[in-house]
Motif scaffolding. Structure first.
Motif, PDB file in Angstrom:
ATOM      1  N   THR A  56      -1.672   2.114   7.932  1.00 40.12           N
ATOM      2  CA  THR A  56      -0.529   2.259   7.437  1.00 40.12           C
ATOM      3  C   THR A  56      -0.580   3.475   6.689  1.00 40.12           C
ATOM      4  O   THR A  56      -0.737   4.299   7.366  1.00 40.12           O
ATOM      5  CB  THR A  56      -1.141   1.494   5.602  1.00 40.12           C
ATOM      6  OG1 THR A  56      -1.761   1.628   5.106  1.00 40.12           O
ATOM      7  CG2 THR A  56      -0.646   0.059   5.759  1.00 40.12           C
ATOM      8  N   ARG A 109       9.760  -3.091   9.709  1.00 38.92           N
ATOM      9  CA  ARG A 109      10.384  -1.588   9.644  1.00 38.92           C
ATOM     10  C   ARG A 109       9.593  -1.009   8.174  1.00 38.92           C
ATOM     11  O   ARG A 109       9.607  -1.467   7.567  1.00 38.92           O
ATOM     12  CB  ARG A 109      11.653  -2.989   9.214  1.00 38.92           C
ATOM     13  CG  ARG A 109      12.547  -2.092   8.786  1.00 38.92           C
ATOM     14  CD  ARG A 109      14.182  -3.000   8.631  1.00 38.92           C
ATOM     15  NE  ARG A 109      14.389  -4.275   9.323  1.00 38.92           N
ATOM     16  CZ  ARG A 109      14.881  -3.558  10.238  1.00 38.92           C
ATOM     17  NH1 ARG A 109      15.348  -2.822  11.077  1.00 38.92           N
ATOM     18  NH2 ARG A 109      14.905  -5.553  11.232  1.00 38.92           N
ATOM     19  N   ASN A 110       9.913   0.222   8.279  1.00 35.80           N
ATOM     20  CA  ASN A 110       9.302   0.769   7.174  1.00 35.80           C
ATOM     21  C   ASN A 110      10.486   1.245   6.290  1.00 35.80           C
ATOM     22  O   ASN A 110      12.010   0.338   6.567  1.00 35.80           O
ATOM     23  CB  ASN A 110       9.179   2.179   7.977  1.00 35.80           C
ATOM     24  CG  ASN A 110      11.060   3.134   8.449  1.00 35.80           C
ATOM     25  OD1 ASN A 110      10.744   3.321   8.107  1.00 35.80           O
ATOM     26  ND2 ASN A 110       9.639   3.791  10.025  1.00 35.80           N
ATOM     27  N   ASP A 111      10.352   2.132   5.108  1.00 39.60           N
ATOM     28  CA  ASP A 111      11.004   2.313   4.066  1.00 39.60           C
ATOM     29  C   ASP A 111      12.806   3.427   5.265  1.00 39.60           C
ATOM     30  O   ASP A 111      13.181   2.813   4.458  1.00 39.60           O
ATOM     31  CB  ASP A 111      11.276   2.514   3.058  1.00 39.60           C
ATOM     32  CG  ASP A 111      10.462   1.714   2.040  1.00 39.60           C
ATOM     33  OD1 ASP A 111      10.486   0.650   2.613  1.00 39.60           O
ATOM     34  OD2 ASP A 111       8.991   2.551   1.395  1.00 39.60           O
ATOM     35  N   GLN A 136       4.887  -3.838  15.018  1.00 42.90           N
ATOM     36  CA  GLN A 136       5.677  -2.270  14.171  1.00 42.90           C
ATOM     37  C   GLN A 136       6.720  -2.842  12.883  1.00 42.90           C
ATOM     38  O   GLN A 136       7.386  -4.002  13.225  1.00 42.90           O
ATOM     39  CB  GLN A 136       6.256  -1.229  15.014  1.00 42.90           C
ATOM     40  CG  GLN A 136       5.600  -0.464  15.447  1.00 42.90           C
ATOM     41  CD  GLN A 136       5.465   0.341  15.958  1.00 42.90           C
ATOM     42  OE1 GLN A 136       5.683   2.152  15.714  1.00 42.90           O
ATOM     43  NE2 GLN A 136       7.080   0.861  17.070  1.00 42.90           N
ATOM     44  N   TRP A 196       6.926   5.282  -1.053  1.00 47.13           N
ATOM     45  CA  TRP A 196       7.697   5.603   0.292  1.00 47.13           C
ATOM     46  C   TRP A 196       7.153   5.209   1.896  1.00 47.13           C
ATOM     47  O   TRP A 196       6.038   5.678   2.246  1.00 47.13           O
ATOM     48  CB  TRP A 196       8.501   6.527   1.033  1.00 47.13           C
ATOM     49  CG  TRP A 196       9.813   6.296   1.807  1.00 47.13           C
ATOM     50  CD1 TRP A 196       9.505   6.329   3.310  1.00 47.13           C
ATOM     51  CD2 TRP A 196      11.064   6.593   1.478  1.00 47.13           C
ATOM     52  NE1 TRP A 196      10.837   6.319   3.780  1.00 47.13           N
ATOM     53  CE2 TRP A 196      11.761   6.708   3.122  1.00 47.13           C
ATOM     54  CE3 TRP A 196      12.042   5.928   0.609  1.00 47.13           C
ATOM     55  CZ2 TRP A 196      13.319   5.957   2.864  1.00 47.13           C
ATOM     56  CZ3 TRP A 196      13.100   5.581   1.039  1.00 47.13           C
ATOM     57  CH2 TRP A 196      13.838   5.994   2.112  1.00 47.13           C
ATOM     58  N   TRP A 197       7.833   3.893   2.533  1.00 47.01           N
ATOM     59  CA  TRP A 197       6.218   3.579   3.481  1.00 47.01           C
ATOM     60  C   TRP A 197       7.076   3.939   4.970  1.00 47.01           C
ATOM     61  O   TRP A 197       8.699   3.640   5.253  1.00 47.01           O
ATOM     62  CB  TRP A 197       6.341   1.755   3.952  1.00 47.01           C
ATOM     63  CG  TRP A 197       5.551   1.178   2.767  1.00 47.01           C
ATOM     64  CD1 TRP A 197       6.046   0.686   1.827  1.00 47.01           C
ATOM     65  CD2 TRP A 197       4.340   0.905   2.332  1.00 47.01           C
ATOM     66  NE1 TRP A 197       5.272   0.171   0.583  1.00 47.01           N
ATOM     67  CE2 TRP A 197       3.922   0.348   1.570  1.00 47.01           C
ATOM     68  CE3 TRP A 197       3.239   0.859   3.225  1.00 47.01           C
ATOM     69  CZ2 TRP A 197       2.897   0.118   0.592  1.00 47.01           C
ATOM     70  CZ3 TRP A 197       1.870   1.431   2.723  1.00 47.01           C
ATOM     71  CH2 TRP A 197       1.794   0.753   2.372  1.00 47.01           C
ATOM     72  N   HIS A 198       6.309   5.034   5.272  1.00 43.81           N
ATOM     73  CA  HIS A 198       6.765   5.166   6.608  1.00 43.81           C
ATOM     74  C   HIS A 198       6.607   5.410   8.169  1.00 43.81           C
ATOM     75  O   HIS A 198       6.683   5.209   8.886  1.00 43.81           O
ATOM     76  CB  HIS A 198       5.923   6.920   7.157  1.00 43.81           C
ATOM     77  CG  HIS A 198       6.891   8.031   5.509  1.00 43.81           C
ATOM     78  ND1 HIS A 198       8.138   8.653   5.982  1.00 43.81           N
ATOM     79  CD2 HIS A 198       6.285   7.812   4.229  1.00 43.81           C
ATOM     80  CE1 HIS A 198       7.984   9.502   4.799  1.00 43.81           C
ATOM     81  NE2 HIS A 198       7.566   8.799   4.334  1.00 43.81           N
ATOM     82  N   TRP A 199       4.905   3.949   7.861  1.00 42.45           N
ATOM     83  CA  TRP A 199       5.157   2.835   9.058  1.00 42.45           C
ATOM     84  C   TRP A 199       3.444   2.299   8.442  1.00 42.45           C
ATOM     85  O   TRP A 199       2.818   2.315   7.920  1.00 42.45           O
ATOM     86  CB  TRP A 199       3.868   4.083   9.862  1.00 42.45           C
ATOM     87  CG  TRP A 199       3.610   3.952  11.136  1.00 42.45           C
ATOM     88  CD1 TRP A 199       4.333   2.912  12.373  1.00 42.45           C
ATOM     89  CD2 TRP A 199       3.161   4.753  12.259  1.00 42.45           C
ATOM     90  NE1 TRP A 199       3.856   2.408  13.279  1.00 42.45           N
ATOM     91  CE2 TRP A 199       3.224   3.526  13.776  1.00 42.45           C
ATOM     92  CE3 TRP A 199       1.520   5.493  11.844  1.00 42.45           C
ATOM     93  CZ2 TRP A 199       2.150   3.862  14.515  1.00 42.45           C
ATOM     94  CZ3 TRP A 199       1.586   5.747  13.227  1.00 42.45           C
ATOM     95  CH2 TRP A 199       1.706   5.134  14.785  1.00 42.45           C
ATOM     96  N   GLN A 200       3.900   1.405   8.926  1.00 40.83           N
ATOM     97  CA  GLN A 200       3.253  -0.168   9.103  1.00 40.83           C
ATOM     98  C   GLN A 200       2.446  -0.533  10.540  1.00 40.83           C
ATOM     99  O   GLN A 200       4.027  -1.047  10.983  1.00 40.83           O
ATOM    100  CB  GLN A 200       3.331  -0.821   7.477  1.00 40.83           C
ATOM    101  CG  GLN A 200       3.042  -0.638   6.591  1.00 40.83           C
ATOM    102  CD  GLN A 200       3.521  -1.616   5.813  1.00 40.83           C
ATOM    103  OE1 GLN A 200       4.559  -2.285   5.558  1.00 40.83           O
ATOM    104  NE2 GLN A 200       3.236  -1.625   4.852  1.00 40.83           N
ATOM    105  N   ALA A 206       7.745  -4.494   3.243  1.00 40.79           N
ATOM    106  CA  ALA A 206       6.221  -3.683   2.954  1.00 40.79           C
ATOM    107  C   ALA A 206       5.566  -4.457   1.836  1.00 40.79           C
ATOM    108  O   ALA A 206       4.019  -4.433   2.012  1.00 40.79           O
ATOM    109  CB  ALA A 206       6.621  -2.628   2.685  1.00 40.79           C
ATOM    110  N   TYR A 211       1.859   6.047   3.973  1.00 43.51           N
ATOM    111  CA  TYR A 211       2.757   5.804   3.015  1.00 43.51           C
ATOM    112  C   TYR A 211       2.945   7.421   1.943  1.00 43.51           C
ATOM    113  O   TYR A 211       1.656   7.770   1.820  1.00 43.51           O
ATOM    114  CB  TYR A 211       1.480   4.610   1.734  1.00 43.51           C
ATOM    115  CG  TYR A 211       2.553   4.701   0.747  1.00 43.51           C
ATOM    116  CD1 TYR A 211       3.519   3.705  -0.160  1.00 43.51           C
ATOM    117  CD2 TYR A 211       1.724   5.066  -1.002  1.00 43.51           C
ATOM    118  CE1 TYR A 211       3.892   4.324  -1.018  1.00 43.51           C
ATOM    119  CE2 TYR A 211       1.731   5.092  -1.930  1.00 43.51           C
ATOM    120  CZ  TYR A 211       3.445   4.628  -2.127  1.00 43.51           C
ATOM    121  OH  TYR A 211       4.013   3.866  -3.407  1.00 43.51           O
TER     122      TYR A 211
END
Length: 192
Positions: free
Chosen positions: A78, A125-127, A123, A90-94, A167, A80
């Motif tokens: 993750t 969906r990010n913010d 992957q 803000w989530w940038h990547w998961q 997220a 963040y």
């Protein structure tokens, strides 16, 4: 209580303490490293988002990990930003369901076309609304933001997630199955 009973209790307590201390000292310390970013240091334009007023390369950094707990069945990664002015970060990547035998990710593995992720990985969906890596893009003049790249060693092969999870749900499922985590925290700022 007689002296023999007290001695047995003391011996059992000492043995328990020794075992717990030995286990704590020999426990695997999952580590996360990168050739592209450094803990406590600013990221480059390569990791800046392309969009939302930002014009970076939007490339996820190369990452590698070691000292993996032996009961790891998969990993989740993750990214963040706790400093985003949203009230919830803000989530940038998961990236989830990374196979247990994986020991890293190449640079730009987080491309939205999924060409760089390990087989079987997914992957989320990010913010920004993209299923992939979304680079740093703090508001101009908002100061330095922190970006927490966190690797989670998990106790299951695949997280039980629906098709388009939030997220928050992904974070909950990661937390429910996490064995050990490690974080590499980089930073980024955009001045006026």
């Amino acid at each position: 209580m007689n002296i023999q009973s007290l001695s047995a209790i003391k011996l059992a307590s000492a043995a328990t303490f020794f075992c717990l201390t030995f286990n704590a000292l020999t426990a695997t310390a999952l580590t996360l490293n990168s050739q592209d970013i450094q803990h406590g240091k600013p990221m480059t334009k390569q990791q800046e988002f392309q969009g939302f007023g930002c014009n970076g390369d939007n490339r996820s950094p190369q990452l590698s990990w070691s000292d993996v707990p032996q009961d790891t069945k998969s990993f989740a990664l993750t990214v963040y930003d706790p400093d985003a002015p949203t009230g919830s970060g803000w989530w940038h990547w998961q990236l989830v369901d990374i196979p247990a035998e994986q020991t890293g990710l190449k640079a730009n593995a987080g491309a939205a076309d999924n060409s760089g992720i390990p087989e079987g990985s997914r992957q989320i969906r990010n913010d920004y609304g993209i299923a992939g890596f979304g680079g740093a893009c703090p508001p101009q003049g908002h100061g330095t933001h922190r970006y927490r790249f966190t690797l989670h060693a998990l106790s299951i092969d695949k997280l039980p997630l629906p098709e388009n999870p939030s997220a928050a749900l992904v974070g909950y499922m990661i937390g429910a199955h996490s064995i050990k985590t490690t974080t590499l925290e980089a930073s980024y700022r955009r001045d006026k």
